[in-house]
Write an enzyme that holds these catalytic residues in place. Structure first.
Site, mmCIF file in Angstrom:
data_model
loop_
_atom_site.group_PDB
_atom_site.id
_atom_site.type_symbol
_atom_site.label_atom_id
_atom_site.label_comp_id
_atom_site.label_asym_id
_atom_site.label_seq_id
_atom_site.Cartn_x
_atom_site.Cartn_y
_atom_site.Cartn_z
ATOM 1 N N LYS A 107 36.498 35.297 48.934
ATOM 2 C CA LYS A 107 37.644 34.424 49.188
ATOM 3 C C LYS A 107 37.304 32.945 49.033
ATOM 4 O O LYS A 107 38.206 32.118 48.913
ATOM 5 C CB LYS A 107 38.227 34.723 50.562
HETATM 6 C C1 LIG Z 1 39.835 40.080 51.777
HETATM 7 C C2 LIG Z 1 38.759 41.063 51.602
HETATM 8 C C3 LIG Z 1 38.986 42.268 50.923
HETATM 9 C C4 LIG Z 1 40.346 42.627 50.404
HETATM 10 O O1 LIG Z 1 40.724 41.829 49.326
HETATM 11 P P1 LIG Z 1 42.243 41.807 48.844
HETATM 12 O O2 LIG Z 1 42.295 40.796 47.750
HETATM 13 O O3 LIG Z 1 43.058 41.395 50.025
HETATM 14 O O4 LIG Z 1 42.580 43.174 48.382
HETATM 15 C C5 LIG Z 1 37.918 43.121 50.740
HETATM 16 N N1 LIG Z 1 36.691 42.854 51.230
HETATM 17 C C6 LIG Z 1 36.445 41.716 51.896
HETATM 18 C C7 LIG Z 1 35.082 41.481 52.440
HETATM 19 C C8 LIG Z 1 37.449 40.789 52.101
HETATM 20 O O5 LIG Z 1 37.199 39.671 52.764
#
Ligand SMILES: *Cc1c(COP(=O)(O)O)cnc(C)c1O
Length: 428
Positions: A107
């Site tokens: 993210k």
């Molecule tokens: C946010 C997140 C996900 C999920 O990602 P999406 O784009 O919401 O499907 C998976 N793994 C981790 C560690 C995350 O932080």
């Protein structure tokens, strides 16, 4: 380039407006009016491009009316100043390590890009922006870090009490300054519902300049396409590349589908989920049937009504048969996930986090002959250390780079799962 709402009621807007508004009034999601096909030559010569340069090629057509090229380049060089390596874990199975940014999860890519876009738009706007973000764990930390000390921007983070890891909570609650954390007595969907409602609340919009940093924001979503190109660039064997994507809100996997639509030669996707398996069930029979969210060890994927599902439909002209042509679902229980983490460690010496582990196992079970598998390692395992220790049945030292953070003091405001309380908090 304009961005329209997937619900087709609200007017199409510029990139800048889509970023600032985040959510159209008709509750759809913004989506680009065209998906540009990238130059054949670029795709053939990916090897000659650095990560920020790939970012330029992927994003410039979406942003060109609102961000000058030189500025976009500056934003991308600044936002993507860490590596995103591909490593072979075992034969035909690769990990795409998305955790080398400041908060150790993928993210960071979208959050850092969004923060810099908003910072740029804000230079000329001169109005304070309040960013609202609901997090099931990793979003909040990435946003907090991405926006920390960005002038003119306040950040309010809602997270489900007791449902994020210690390290995640520290990342949300220890920066201070322009970053405020709300500890909500409810699950992630409750947090997300309050944020969505706030955006549509006329009182709030009259008094505050609200914006969002969730994966629904177009400036979070689009740059996630970049690392699918980056992964492909690094693969030695580029035949029939399959991406297994641990999924919660489905921002990551739909960004991969966007990359495919832009011309990247991705063979297919596996949507890897935990017990919150709305999409894998949907991929079986076309029925999108939401059940209550359950808490799992892969808590960043504890989402039962993924907000990016409309984008998945949009990418395939709403044709279910086209979605399933190159997408299949995969689900693991918590017990299986822990076993997989242990097996992967024992046979490869590679520690996966509980999210990446599901992607890894999806490839173990679903990869076909002549396919090359890549799973997205969406976070560093240290963010889920107690789960890792439980799975591996041994103590794992906390990496040095996080021990400072763990000694900092948490500052959060407790909030009931009550919209009116939330509204009052924002207005005072
Ligand atoms: C946010 C997140 C996900 C999920 O990602 P999406 O784009 O919401 O499907 C998976 N793994 C981790 C560690 C995350 O932080």
């Amino acid at each position: 380039m304009k961005f329209y709402s997937t619900n087709r009621q609200s007017a199409a807007v510029s990139f800048k407006e889509a970023v600032i508004k985040s959510l159209p009034a008709d509750k759809g999601l913004y989506f680009p009016e065209e998906v540009p096909e990238l130059d054949y030559l670029f795709l053939e010569t990916l090897d000659h491009y650095s990560l920020p340069e790939i970012g330029m090629e992927v994003l410039r057509q979406y942003t060109k009316e609102d961000i000058p090229e030189a500025k976009l380049s500056e934003i991308l060089h600044d936002a993507l100043d860490f590596e995103i390596p591909v490593k072979e874990v075992e034969k035909n199975i690769h990990t795409l390590e998305l955790f080398h940014g400041p908060t150790y999860a993928f993210k960071d890519v979208g959050a850092r890009f969004l923060a810099r876009c908003l910072g740029f738009f804000n230079e000329t706007e001169n109005k304070e922006v309040t960013i609202l973000v609901a997090t099931s764990g990793d979003t909040g930390g990435a946003v907090a870090s991405g926006f920390y000390n960005v002038p003119g921007v306040n950040v309010v983070i809602l997270y489900p009490s007791g449902k994020v890891s210690d390290l995640q909570e520290k990342q949300l609650t220890t920066l201070g300054g322009n970053i405020k954390a709300l500890e909500v007595d409810g699950d992630f969907d409750a947090c997300q519902a309050m944020v969505k409602r706030a955006f549509l609340d006329d009182d709030l919009n009259a008094k505050l300049n609200l914006s969002s940093a969730n994966s629904i924001n177009i400036a979070r979503w689009l740059p996630q396409s970049i690392y699918f190109f980056e992964a492909y660039r690094q693969l030695k064997d580029k035949k029939k590349v399959v991406f297994a994507v641990p999924s919660g809100n489905y921002g990551n996997i739909t960004a991969g589908m966007l990359a495919k639509k832009m011309g990247l030669d991705i063979h297919r996707f596996i949507a890897a989920s935990n017990a919150n398996d709305t999409v894998p069930r949907y991929l079986q029979d076309g029925n999108y049937n939401v059940k209550p969210t359950v808490a799992t060890v892969s808590n960043a994927m504890d989402v039962s009504d993924p907000s990016n599902h409309p984008r998945m439909l949009e990418l395939h002209d709403k044709e279910f048969k086209d979605i399933i042509k190159h997408t299949e679902g995969f689900t693991l229980t918590d017990e299986q996930t822990l076993q997989v983490m242990k097996d992967c460690y024992n046979s490869n010496g590679y520690i996966t986090d509980p999210h990446g582990a599901i992607g890894y196992q999806a490839l173990k079970e679903k990869l076909q002959k002549k396919e090359t598998g890549v799973f997205l390692e969406t976070a560093h395992y240290c963010k889920f250390l107690s789960t890792v220790e439980k799975a591996l049945e041994k103590e794992i030292p906390l990496p040095e780079f996080v021990s400072d953070l763990m000694t900092k003091e948490k500052v959060a405001t407790k909030l009931k799962n009550d919209y009116e309380d939330f509204k009052e908090y924002l207005l005072t």
